[in-house]
Design a protein around this motif. Structure first.
Motif, PDB file in Angstrom:
ATOM      1  N   LEU A  40       0.854  -1.180   0.000  1.00 29.81           N
ATOM      2  CA  LEU A  40       0.000   0.000   0.000  1.00 29.81           C
ATOM      3  C   LEU A  40       0.892   1.233   0.000  1.00 29.81           C
ATOM      4  N   ALA A  41       0.703   2.128  -0.971  1.00 26.63           N
ATOM      5  CA  ALA A  41       1.562   3.306  -1.072  1.00 26.63           C
ATOM      6  C   ALA A  41       0.785   4.476  -1.675  1.00 26.63           C
ATOM      7  N   PRO A  42       1.024   5.712  -1.168  1.00 24.87           N
ATOM      8  CA  PRO A  42       0.331   6.886  -1.706  1.00 24.87           C
ATOM      9  C   PRO A  42       1.114   7.522  -2.860  1.00 24.87           C
ATOM     10  N   TYR A  43       0.364   8.025  -3.845  1.00 28.06           N
ATOM     11  CA  TYR A  43       0.955   8.699  -5.006  1.00 28.06           C
ATOM     12  C   TYR A  43       0.205  10.004  -5.246  1.00 28.06           C
ATOM     13  N   SER A  44       0.944  11.109  -5.275  1.00 24.61           N
ATOM     14  CA  SER A  44       0.291  12.402  -5.475  1.00 24.61           C
ATOM     15  C   SER A  44       0.238  12.822  -6.936  1.00 24.61           C
ATOM     16  N   PHE A  45       0.956  12.134  -7.821  1.00 24.72           N
ATOM     17  CA  PHE A  45       0.729  12.317  -9.240  1.00 24.72           C
ATOM     18  C   PHE A  45      -0.356  11.306  -9.630  1.00 24.72           C
ATOM     19  N   SER A  89      -8.950  10.208   3.189  1.00 21.02           N
ATOM     20  CA  SER A  89      -9.660  11.232   3.953  1.00 21.02           C
ATOM     21  C   SER A  89      -8.704  11.887   4.940  1.00 21.02           C
ATOM     22  N   TYR A  90      -9.139  13.033   5.476  1.00 18.44           N
ATOM     23  CA  TYR A  90      -8.322  13.716   6.476  1.00 18.44           C
ATOM     24  C   TYR A  90      -8.071  12.815   7.683  1.00 18.44           C
ATOM     25  N   ALA A  91      -9.061  12.029   8.051  1.00 14.75           N
ATOM     26  CA  ALA A  91      -8.924  11.147   9.221  1.00 14.75           C
ATOM     27  C   ALA A  91      -7.849  10.089   9.015  1.00 14.75           C
ATOM     28  N   LEU A  92      -7.521   9.789   7.765  1.00 17.45           N
ATOM     29  CA  LEU A  92      -6.531   8.752   7.463  1.00 17.45           C
ATOM     30  C   LEU A  92      -5.149   9.324   7.148  1.00 17.45           C
ATOM     31  N   LYS A  93      -4.950  10.605   7.400  1.00 22.87           N
ATOM     32  CA  LYS A  93      -3.692  11.248   7.005  1.00 22.87           C
ATOM     33  C   LYS A  93      -2.472  10.592   7.648  1.00 22.87           C
ATOM     34  N   ASP A  94      -2.554  10.223   8.913  1.00 24.52           N
ATOM     35  CA  ASP A  94      -1.392   9.641   9.589  1.00 24.52           C
ATOM     36  C   ASP A  94      -1.103   8.235   9.073  1.00 24.52           C
ATOM     37  N   ALA A  95      -2.154   7.460   8.814  1.00 27.41           N
ATOM     38  CA  ALA A  95      -1.956   6.124   8.257  1.00 27.41           C
ATOM     39  C   ALA A  95      -1.374   6.219   6.849  1.00 27.41           C
ATOM     40  N   MET A  96      -1.869   7.170   6.052  1.00 32.62           N
ATOM     41  CA  MET A  96      -1.324   7.375   4.712  1.00 32.62           C
ATOM     42  C   MET A  96       0.150   7.717   4.787  1.00 32.62           C
ATOM     43  N   ASN A  97       0.499   8.621   5.688  1.00 28.68           N
ATOM     44  CA  ASN A  97       1.897   9.034   5.821  1.00 28.68           C
ATOM     45  C   ASN A  97       2.765   7.866   6.276  1.00 28.68           C
ATOM     46  N   ALA A  98       2.252   7.041   7.178  1.00 28.10           N
ATOM     47  CA  ALA A  98       3.012   5.885   7.653  1.00 28.10           C
ATOM     48  C   ALA A  98       3.297   4.918   6.516  1.00 28.10           C
ATOM     49  N   SER A  99       2.379   4.823   5.561  1.00 30.99           N
ATOM     50  CA  SER A  99       2.561   3.883   4.449  1.00 30.99           C
ATOM     51  C   SER A  99       3.468   4.420   3.351  1.00 30.99           C
ATOM     52  N   SER A 100       3.918   5.669   3.480  1.00 29.28           N
ATOM     53  CA  SER A 100       4.681   6.304   2.404  1.00 29.28           C
ATOM     54  C   SER A 100       6.181   6.031   2.468  1.00 29.28           C
ATOM     55  N   GLY A 101       6.641   5.326   3.489  1.00 32.98           N
ATOM     56  CA  GLY A 101       8.064   5.083   3.643  1.00 32.98           C
ATOM     57  C   GLY A 101       8.618   4.118   2.606  1.00 32.98           C
ATOM     58  N   SER A 102       9.923   4.123   2.494  1.00 34.21           N
ATOM     59  CA  SER A 102      10.619   3.223   1.566  1.00 34.21           C
ATOM     60  C   SER A 102      10.948   1.926   2.296  1.00 34.21           C
ATOM     61  N   TYR A 103       9.992   0.995   2.295  1.00 36.34           N
ATOM     62  CA  TYR A 103      10.128  -0.247   3.043  1.00 36.34           C
ATOM     63  C   TYR A 103      10.544  -1.393   2.129  1.00 36.34           C
TER      64      TYR A 103
END
Length: 203
Positions: A40-45, A89-103
């Motif tokens: 699971l990873a976020p993409y802003s493009f 959603s705004y409520a998921l911002k911290d979970a989204m950020n946690a998933s953005s790392g290079s794991y």
């Protein structure tokens, strides 16, 4: 001021390009590899491309130590041809950020971010259960862009999930979940207010 990308220094503390193209919606992309390992990873493009049939795109703009050409998301889609684009959603911002790392490839970002998986209806990859909406997608095309690690993934939407609590009088109301958007630098925004405009000629 004026500058040419790659030709001269803009003279600013940070590159302003992404700050100028904003806000950008975030596609929280969930995939499985051929062995069933979730990612699971976020993409802003990320954005919609068409509505009949509905098409989505996201672009990968970097690699990592164990995936130099692109990230695990793109590798998984190459293997399976499927993905889910979850709304943040705004409520998921911290979970989204946690998933953005290079794991490492074997890390399940759902578990790392404390997120529950939900079963998809058409594709195999799971979706984020807490997301206000999600798009199940089948790969249409992967396009290599200029740049050593720039890849665009285009998918056709084959299933759409909506949290019923996000509907108001049959309208998907973004103010109920405050969609998160990426700006430049380390900045984000959420949608709290909306307004309507009629096109010329519309009543």
């Amino acid at each position: 001021m004026f500058y040419r990308p790659g030709a001269q220094d803009h003279g600013l503390p940070h590159n302003p390009f992404k700050a100028m193209v904003s806000p950008r919606p975030i596609g929280w992309i969930s995939t499985l590899d051929k062995d069933g390992q979730a990612n699971l990873a976020p993409y802003s493009f990320f954005n919609a491309l068409a509505d009949d049939p509905p098409m989505l795109m996201f672009s990968n703009t970097g690699g990592k130590d164990d995936q130099p050409r692109a990230k695990d998301t793109v590798s998984n889609i190459r293997e399976t041809g499927e993905f889910v684009a979850n709304i943040v959603s705004y409520a998921l911002k911290d979970a989204m950020n946690a998933s953005s790392g290079s794991y490492l490839r074997d890390v399940d970002e759902f578990d790392l971010a404390g997120l529950e998986k939900a079963t998809s209806e058409v594709v195999i990859p799971p979706r984020v259960k807490a997301a206000p909406g999600a798009f199940e997608c089948r790969l249409w095309k992967i396009i290599d862009l200029p740049g050593s690690q720039n890849v665009m993934v285009i998918g056709e939407v084959v299933g759409i999930h909506i949290d019923p609590d996000m509907l108001r009088d049959g309208i998907f109301d973004v103010t109920r979940y405050r969609p998160l958007a990426r700006l430049g630098y380390r900045d984000y925004a959420s949608v709290d207010e909306i307004f309507a405009l009629n096109r010329p000629g519309q009543p």
